[in-house]
Design a protein around this motif. Sequence first.
Motif, PDB file in Angstrom:
ATOM      1  N   MET A  38       0.844  -1.198   0.000  1.00 48.64           N
ATOM      2  CA  MET A  38       0.000   0.000   0.000  1.00 48.64           C
ATOM      3  C   MET A  38       0.873   1.238   0.000  1.00 48.64           C
ATOM      4  O   MET A  38       1.987   1.221   0.515  1.00 48.64           O
ATOM      5  CB  MET A  38      -0.893   0.041   1.233  1.00 48.64           C
ATOM      6  N   ARG A  39       0.304   2.286  -0.518  1.00 50.35           N
ATOM      7  CA  ARG A  39       0.958   3.585  -0.481  1.00 50.35           C
ATOM      8  C   ARG A  39       0.624   4.267   0.846  1.00 50.35           C
ATOM      9  O   ARG A  39      -0.354   3.915   1.513  1.00 50.35           O
ATOM     10  CB  ARG A  39       0.501   4.426  -1.663  1.00 50.35           C
ATOM     11  N   PHE A  40       1.447   5.227   1.202  1.00 55.26           N
ATOM     12  CA  PHE A  40       1.306   5.945   2.464  1.00 55.26           C
ATOM     13  C   PHE A  40      -0.110   6.501   2.641  1.00 55.26           C
ATOM     14  O   PHE A  40      -0.749   6.289   3.678  1.00 55.26           O
ATOM     15  CB  PHE A  40       2.339   7.087   2.518  1.00 55.26           C
ATOM     16  N   ASN A  41      -0.597   7.236   1.632  1.00 54.54           N
ATOM     17  CA  ASN A  41      -1.907   7.875   1.765  1.00 54.54           C
ATOM     18  C   ASN A  41      -3.048   6.867   1.821  1.00 54.54           C
ATOM     19  O   ASN A  41      -4.074   7.135   2.448  1.00 54.54           O
ATOM     20  CB  ASN A  41      -2.125   8.895   0.650  1.00 54.54           C
ATOM     21  N   GLU A  63      10.032  -0.588   9.525  1.00 54.05           N
ATOM     22  CA  GLU A  63      11.077  -0.848   8.536  1.00 54.05           C
ATOM     23  C   GLU A  63      12.396  -1.150   9.246  1.00 54.05           C
ATOM     24  O   GLU A  63      13.106  -2.096   8.882  1.00 54.05           O
ATOM     25  CB  GLU A  63      11.226   0.367   7.624  1.00 54.05           C
ATOM     26  N   ARG A  64      12.712  -0.374  10.259  1.00 57.46           N
ATOM     27  CA  ARG A  64      13.952  -0.584  11.023  1.00 57.46           C
ATOM     28  C   ARG A  64      13.978  -1.972  11.659  1.00 57.46           C
ATOM     29  O   ARG A  64      15.022  -2.630  11.705  1.00 57.46           O
ATOM     30  CB  ARG A  64      14.081   0.482  12.111  1.00 57.46           C
ATOM     31  N   VAL A  72      10.659   2.527  -3.359  1.00 64.91           N
ATOM     32  CA  VAL A  72      10.461   3.791  -4.065  1.00 64.91           C
ATOM     33  C   VAL A  72      10.566   3.524  -5.558  1.00 64.91           C
ATOM     34  O   VAL A  72      11.535   2.929  -6.021  1.00 64.91           O
ATOM     35  CB  VAL A  72      11.518   4.834  -3.636  1.00 64.91           C
ATOM     36  N   TYR A  73       9.553   3.968  -6.303  1.00 65.66           N
ATOM     37  CA  TYR A  73       9.541   3.824  -7.752  1.00 65.66           C
ATOM     38  C   TYR A  73       9.885   5.166  -8.382  1.00 65.66           C
ATOM     39  O   TYR A  73       9.337   6.199  -7.981  1.00 65.66           O
ATOM     40  CB  TYR A  73       8.165   3.345  -8.239  1.00 65.66           C
ATOM     41  N   ASP A  81       5.751   2.403  -2.012  1.00 69.52           N
ATOM     42  CA  ASP A  81       4.885   1.346  -1.494  1.00 69.52           C
ATOM     43  C   ASP A  81       5.492   0.753  -0.230  1.00 69.52           C
ATOM     44  O   ASP A  81       6.714   0.624  -0.117  1.00 69.52           O
ATOM     45  CB  ASP A  81       4.722   0.218  -2.517  1.00 69.52           C
ATOM     46  N   TYR A  82       4.619   0.386   0.681  1.00 70.85           N
ATOM     47  CA  TYR A  82       5.016  -0.308   1.902  1.00 70.85           C
ATOM     48  C   TYR A  82       4.415  -1.701   1.857  1.00 70.85           C
ATOM     49  O   TYR A  82       3.272  -1.879   1.439  1.00 70.85           O
ATOM     50  CB  TYR A  82       4.518   0.452   3.139  1.00 70.85           C
TER      51      TYR A  82
END
Length: 121
Positions: A38-41, A63-64, A72-73, A81-82
Amino acid sequence: MTLSHRDETTCEGVSRILSRVGDKWTVLVVEFLSDGPMRFNELRRLIGNISQKMLTTTLRGLERDGLVTRTVYPTVPPRVDYDLTPLGRELLVPVKALALWARENIDRINAARARFDLTGR
């Protein structure tokens, strides 16, 4: 009973991990990402009442800890995307169980809270 240095380190480490995975925002992010990247928003819209700063902080922490990847695209504007890592997918088992338990018991918990609040404590 005294703890050895190793036991103290283990307790501290476990405590830090449980703080991360037990955080309400982490639980929601992991649960929403279970459906795929999913994207952030998108995440922010689905979660609803989370600030941009809190979602950013939560995603960075995940993530850490190796639970989420950030891809990142090179588009204009950049697309990010996450997604859950394999370790993050393993976390889904207890997270989904906890979410199910909460849904199944919300009425009982709300009733207990109301009883407690009536006593004035």
